[in-house]
Design an enzyme around this catalytic site. Structure first.
Site, PDB file in Angstrom:
ATOM      1  N   GLU A   1       0.861  -1.264  -0.101  1.00  6.63           N
ATOM      2  CA  GLU A   1      -0.046   0.009   0.056  1.00  6.63           C
ATOM      3  C   GLU A   1       0.644   1.343   0.013  1.00  6.63           C
ATOM      4  O   GLU A   1       2.007   1.298   0.689  1.00  6.63           O
ATOM      5  CB  GLU A   1      -0.857   0.026   1.190  1.00  6.63           C
ATOM      6  CG  GLU A   1       0.052   0.102   2.459  1.00  6.63           C
ATOM      7  CD  GLU A   1      -1.047   0.185   3.654  1.00  6.63           C
ATOM      8  OE1 GLU A   1      -1.994  -0.629   3.722  1.00  6.63           O
ATOM      9  OE2 GLU A   1      -0.552   0.693   4.686  1.00  6.63           O
TER      10      GLU A   1
ATOM     11  N   CYS B   1       3.010   8.502   1.353  1.00  3.43           N
ATOM     12  CA  CYS B   1       3.510   7.402   2.364  1.00  3.43           C
ATOM     13  C   CYS B   1       3.571   6.085   1.595  1.00  3.43           C
ATOM     14  O   CYS B   1       2.688   5.388   1.006  1.00  3.43           O
ATOM     15  CB  CYS B   1       2.388   7.193   3.318  1.00  3.43           C
ATOM     16  SG  CYS B   1       2.974   5.820   4.541  1.00  3.43           S
TER      17      CYS B   1
ATOM     18  N   CYS C   1       5.730  -7.295   7.753  1.00  4.67           N
ATOM     19  CA  CYS C   1       6.943  -6.630   8.644  1.00  4.67           C
ATOM     20  C   CYS C   1       7.298  -7.668   9.582  1.00  4.67           C
ATOM     21  O   CYS C   1       6.432  -8.575  10.328  1.00  4.67           O
ATOM     22  CB  CYS C   1       6.163  -5.487   9.535  1.00  4.67           C
ATOM     23  SG  CYS C   1       7.825  -4.739  10.255  1.00  4.67           S
TER      24      CYS C   1
ATOM     25  N   CYS D   1       5.198  -5.415  15.915  1.00  4.43           N
ATOM     26  CA  CYS D   1       4.515  -4.615  17.100  1.00  4.43           C
ATOM     27  C   CYS D   1       3.010  -4.787  17.228  1.00  4.43           C
ATOM     28  O   CYS D   1       2.307  -4.994  16.272  1.00  4.43           O
ATOM     29  CB  CYS D   1       4.683  -2.926  16.519  1.00  4.43           C
ATOM     30  SG  CYS D   1       6.555  -2.398  16.290  1.00  4.43           S
TER      31      CYS D   1
ATOM     32  N   CYS E   1       0.007  -2.689  15.613  1.00  4.84           N
ATOM     33  CA  CYS E   1       0.291  -2.526  14.026  1.00  4.84           C
ATOM     34  C   CYS E   1      -0.644  -3.547  13.274  1.00  4.84           C
ATOM     35  O   CYS E   1       0.104  -4.905  13.483  1.00  4.84           O
ATOM     36  CB  CYS E   1       1.628  -2.151  13.792  1.00  4.84           C
ATOM     37  SG  CYS E   1       1.917  -2.009  12.064  1.00  4.84           S
TER      38      CYS E   1
ATOM     39  N   CYS F   1      -1.915   1.993   8.952  1.00  2.00           N
ATOM     40  CA  CYS F   1      -0.558   0.974   8.536  1.00  2.00           C
ATOM     41  C   CYS F   1      -1.195  -0.576   8.538  1.00  2.00           C
ATOM     42  O   CYS F   1      -1.440  -1.166   9.451  1.00  2.00           O
ATOM     43  CB  CYS F   1       0.013   1.310   9.758  1.00  2.00           C
ATOM     44  SG  CYS F   1       1.905   0.560   9.369  1.00  2.00           S
TER      45      CYS F   1
HETATM   46  N1  SAH Z   1       8.213   0.474  10.584  1.00  2.00           N
HETATM   47  C1  SAH Z   1       8.358   1.770  10.814  1.00  2.00           C
HETATM   48  C2  SAH Z   1       7.556   2.711   9.694  1.00  2.00           C
HETATM   49  C3  SAH Z   1       6.086   1.978   9.639  1.00  2.00           C
HETATM   50  S1  SAH Z   1       5.015   2.296  10.689  1.00  2.00           S
HETATM   51  C4  SAH Z   1       8.174   2.164  11.901  1.00  2.00           C
HETATM   52  O1  SAH Z   1       7.719   1.395  12.988  1.00  2.00           O
HETATM   53  O2  SAH Z   1       8.355   3.509  12.484  1.00  2.00           O
HETATM   54  C5  SAH Z   1       4.542   3.800  10.759  1.00  2.00           C
HETATM   55  C6  SAH Z   1       4.062   4.679  12.061  1.00  2.00           C
HETATM   56  O3  SAH Z   1       2.720   4.025  12.291  1.00  2.00           O
HETATM   57  C7  SAH Z   1       4.994   4.107  13.237  1.00  2.00           C
HETATM   58  O4  SAH Z   1       5.157   5.253  14.169  1.00  2.00           O
HETATM   59  C8  SAH Z   1       4.031   3.550  14.010  1.00  2.00           C
HETATM   60  O5  SAH Z   1       4.298   3.036  15.465  1.00  2.00           O
HETATM   61  C9  SAH Z   1       2.540   3.825  13.478  1.00  2.00           C
HETATM   62  N2  SAH Z   1       1.672   2.948  13.674  1.00  2.00           N
HETATM   63  C10 SAH Z   1       1.409   1.620  13.709  1.00  2.00           C
HETATM   64  N3  SAH Z   1       0.176   1.142  13.880  1.00  2.00           N
HETATM   65  C11 SAH Z   1      -0.519   2.128  14.413  1.00  2.00           C
HETATM   66  C12 SAH Z   1      -1.981   2.279  14.986  1.00  2.00           C
HETATM   67  N4  SAH Z   1      -2.664   1.120  14.869  1.00  2.00           N
HETATM   68  N5  SAH Z   1      -2.360   3.430  15.195  1.00  2.00           N
HETATM   69  C13 SAH Z   1      -1.330   4.276  15.248  1.00  2.00           C
HETATM   70  N6  SAH Z   1      -0.258   4.416  14.718  1.00  2.00           N
HETATM   71  C14 SAH Z   1       0.038   3.422  14.335  1.00  2.00           C
HETATM   72 FE1  SF4 Z   2       6.369  -3.153  11.377  1.00  2.00          FE
HETATM   73 FE2  SF4 Z   2       4.192  -1.805  11.965  1.00  2.00          FE
HETATM   74 FE3  SF4 Z   2       6.056  -2.268  13.855  1.00  2.00          FE
HETATM   75 FE4  SF4 Z   2       6.515  -0.314  12.069  1.00  2.00          FE
HETATM   76  S1  SF4 Z   2       5.085  -0.271  13.628  1.00  2.00           S
HETATM   77  S2  SF4 Z   2       8.051  -1.705  12.600  1.00  2.00           S
HETATM   78  S3  SF4 Z   2       5.362  -1.481  10.377  1.00  2.00           S
HETATM   79  S4  SF4 Z   2       5.193  -3.833  13.067  1.00  2.00           S
END
Ligand code: SAH
Ligand code: SF4
Length: 360
Positions: free
Chosen positions: A95, A108, A115, A119, A122, A339
């Site tokens: 995406e 973006c 990934c 996390c 996410c 995300c």
């Molecule tokens: N992997 C990288 C970039 C992709 S995620 C990273 O983790 O920074 C981009 C941003 O989206 C990150 O700051 C992450 O913490 C945030 N993010 C992921 N899931 C989310 C959610 N459900 N609500 C708000 N922010 C989220």
């Molecule tokens: Fe991966 Fe989502 Fe964690 Fe970013 S926030 S490192 S995309 S699992």
């Protein structure tokens, strides 16, 4: 000359220069012209590159391909944000989101299919990692959006690597893409306007800092204690907060430029008053600004979104402590622009035809 086709988007300017010299006996100036046609003018048809001799053009056309990312699905939010699901190699879907802000747009892009970082808040994290994208697959998202943006009469001013994947876990693919985005012969974007967002892979942050690639950095901090951070971000067991902040301290930022610390606010988990005070303390003396991101519950992973007023309280407090703090309210909530969300949804409903879903 080799028979095999070469993917133009995988070449940096200096690599192309070398290839043209050794295999085509062409001068550096030809690489400049080619980069300008492709990255400045968006022209990939050699017939149109009239400032290059017909003979050379024929040979180049037999050697290079310019793959495109097919739009598998496009959704348009009522707030002007557009989300694309692109098909790259092997039928994989990634995406890209054109995020509408007040007077600009930010693109973006994704760096991986899925990934590996897992996390807990996410959606992409729940997919696991399928593979990293090539430089070309990253740039194809950019090209695809530029082309489609003509239908809307708009364009983006910033690019962030905040789509699917951990950019620094695909160090090569991402830094090479950044090179072409910022190369004066390529897209010629200012490094200030291209941001790589990382979960906090400390050795990769240091490697990026030591490299000759100039780019802005964002770091997903998301907690103020190792206990909570490890709970929601497994990567913290390897690279705890103190080490991460030490790497941030060593990241080269130009004058007036800062590293962005991202803080996803998870209601009642990492957003207590104590957290607020601890965050200000942790940030003291670092060349940073803070982006507060209220948890987007589209992810449906069981966390709470903090109340609006509480998010503003955090912002005011951080400001009062001399810290720049911004709030990133979710955009495109009606089209699931969180995300990783669209890709996982589409997987569930198997292969969808190419359709537009325009949210009311
Ligand atoms: N992997 C990288 C970039 C992709 S995620 C990273 O983790 O920074 C981009 C941003 O989206 C990150 O700051 C992450 O913490 C945030 N993010 C992921 N899931 C989310 C959610 N459900 N609500 C708000 N922010 C989220
Ligand atoms: Fe991966 Fe989502 Fe964690 Fe970013 S926030 S490192 S995309 S699992």
């Amino acid at each position: 000359m080799s028979e095999e086709f070469r993917d133009f988007f995988n070449y940096s300017y200096s690599e192309l220069t070398e290839l043209l010299e050794t295999e085509f006996g062409a001068t550096k100036f030809r690489a400049t012209q080619l980069f300008e046609w492709v990255y400045r003018k968006g022209v990939t048809d050699f017939d149109q590159m009239t400032n290059i001799s017909r003979e050379l053009r024929t040979r180049l056309a037999a050697a290079f391909v310019f793959p495109k990312a097919r739009i598998h699905e496009r959704r348009i939010s009522s707030d002007g944000t557009r989300k694309y699901l692109f098909e790259v190699e092997n039928g994989d879907l990634v995406e890209s989101v054109m995020i509408k802000q007040v007077n600009r747009m930010t693109l973006c892009v994704s760096s991986q299919v899925g990934c590996a970082m897992g996390c807990r808040f996410c959606r992409t994290g729940t997919m696991g990692l399928k593979r990293s994208l090539s430089t070309s697959e990253i740039l194809r998202q950019v090209n695809g959006v530029i082309e489609d943006a003509k239908n809307f009469g708009d364009s983006f001013q910033n690019i962030v690597f905040m789509g699917m994947g951990e950019p620094l876990h695909n160090f090569d693919g991402v830094t090479r893409a950044v090179r072409n985005l910022t190369d004066q012969h390529g897209y010629a974007m200012s490094p200030r306007k291209v941001t790589v967002s990382t979960v906090g892979l400390v050795p990769a942050i240091r490697k990026l800092a030591a490299s000759d690639v100039s780019v802005s950095l964002a770091v997903s901090l998301n907690a103020t204690t190792d206990e909570i951070r490890s709970q929601v971000m497994p990567v913290n067991d390897r690279f705890p907060i103190a080490e991460l902040l030490d790497a941030v301290k060593g990241f080269p930022v130009g004058p007036r430029k800062k590293v962005t610390m991202e803080y996803v606010m998870l209601g009642e988990l990492n957003d207590t008053e104590e957290d607020m005070r601890r965050l200000a303390k942790l940030m003291r003396g670092l060349p940073v600004k803070v982006n507060l991101i209220p948890y987007n519950d589209n992810a449906g992973l069981g966390f709470k979104t903090p109340a609006r007023e509480w998010v503003f309280t955090w912002q005011r407090y951080l400001n009062s402590q001399g810290l720049q703090a911004f709030i990133r309210w979710s955009k495109g909530a009606d089209i699931a622009a969180a995300c990783g969300q669209l890709a996982t949804e589409s997987k569930r409903s198997s292969r969808l035809p190419v359709v537009d879903r325009v949210a009311a």
